[in-house]
Design a protein around this motif. Sequence first.
Motif, PDB file in Angstrom:
ATOM      1  N   VAL A  89     -73.265   3.726 -20.616  1.00 14.44           N
ATOM      2  CA  VAL A  89     -71.886   4.404 -20.684  1.00 14.44           C
ATOM      3  C   VAL A  89     -72.039   5.783 -21.785  1.00 14.44           C
ATOM      4  O   VAL A  89     -72.752   5.509 -22.770  1.00 14.44           O
ATOM      5  N   THR A  90     -71.678   6.899 -21.255  1.00  9.19           N
ATOM      6  CA  THR A  90     -71.527   7.917 -22.018  1.00  9.19           C
ATOM      7  C   THR A  90     -70.009   8.328 -22.411  1.00  9.19           C
ATOM      8  O   THR A  90     -69.109   8.283 -21.657  1.00  9.19           O
ATOM      9  N   ILE A  91     -69.745   8.453 -23.750  1.00  8.65           N
ATOM     10  CA  ILE A  91     -68.458   8.951 -24.197  1.00  8.65           C
ATOM     11  C   ILE A  91     -68.447  10.201 -25.028  1.00  8.65           C
ATOM     12  O   ILE A  91     -69.470  10.353 -25.597  1.00  8.65           O
ATOM     13  N   TRP A  92     -67.464  11.101 -25.025  1.00 10.10           N
ATOM     14  CA  TRP A  92     -67.267  12.379 -25.394  1.00 10.10           C
ATOM     15  C   TRP A  92     -66.177  12.225 -26.510  1.00 10.10           C
ATOM     16  O   TRP A  92     -65.182  11.370 -26.359  1.00 10.10           O
ATOM     17  N   VAL A  93     -66.536  12.780 -27.538  1.00 12.74           N
ATOM     18  CA  VAL A  93     -65.455  13.036 -28.712  1.00 12.74           C
ATOM     19  C   VAL A  93     -65.312  14.448 -28.899  1.00 12.74           C
ATOM     20  O   VAL A  93     -66.181  15.160 -29.357  1.00 12.74           O
ATOM     21  N   ILE A  94     -63.939  15.121 -28.364  1.00 13.37           N
ATOM     22  CA  ILE A  94     -63.743  16.494 -28.358  1.00 13.37           C
ATOM     23  C   ILE A  94     -62.815  16.854 -29.338  1.00 13.37           C
ATOM     24  O   ILE A  94     -61.840  16.196 -29.476  1.00 13.37           O
ATOM     25  N   ASP A  95     -62.975  17.767 -30.506  1.00 19.83           N
ATOM     26  CA  ASP A  95     -62.084  18.423 -31.267  1.00 19.83           C
ATOM     27  C   ASP A  95     -61.444  19.473 -30.514  1.00 19.83           C
ATOM     28  O   ASP A  95     -62.319  20.547 -30.360  1.00 19.83           O
ATOM     29  N   SER A  96     -60.180  19.505 -30.597  1.00 15.36           N
ATOM     30  CA  SER A  96     -59.693  20.554 -30.084  1.00 15.36           C
ATOM     31  C   SER A  96     -59.187  21.740 -31.175  1.00 15.36           C
ATOM     32  O   SER A  96     -58.644  22.854 -30.515  1.00 15.36           O
TER      33      SER A  96
END
Length: 108
Positions: A89-96
Amino acid sequence: MKNSRLFSGDRYATRGIADRIDPAIQKALWRAIEVRKERGDQLDYLQVFVLSVEVVDGEPLQKVLNRQEQPEHRETFYVDGVDKPIGGVTIWVIDSGTYATMLFPYEY
């Protein structure tokens, strides 16, 4: 956007993350970002976490690889308190710039 401001706003998780990822894992991923900030690491707006299972002494452990592109960074850690570790499983955490979102790449 200044690096020190990255991952400083509100935090959200998509419905997919909430439904499929153990809360202990979610907390550990957010904590990994906090630890890197506390160390003074330069963070990219996109943090990638790859989950896998490693068996040690017959016990499955939740293994996590955290990586980013700019500047290049790779770090592996283990998450305690996970009843059913998951792999592949790959998870992204993106800061906007205003808030950060934890999501699966296909939810982008």
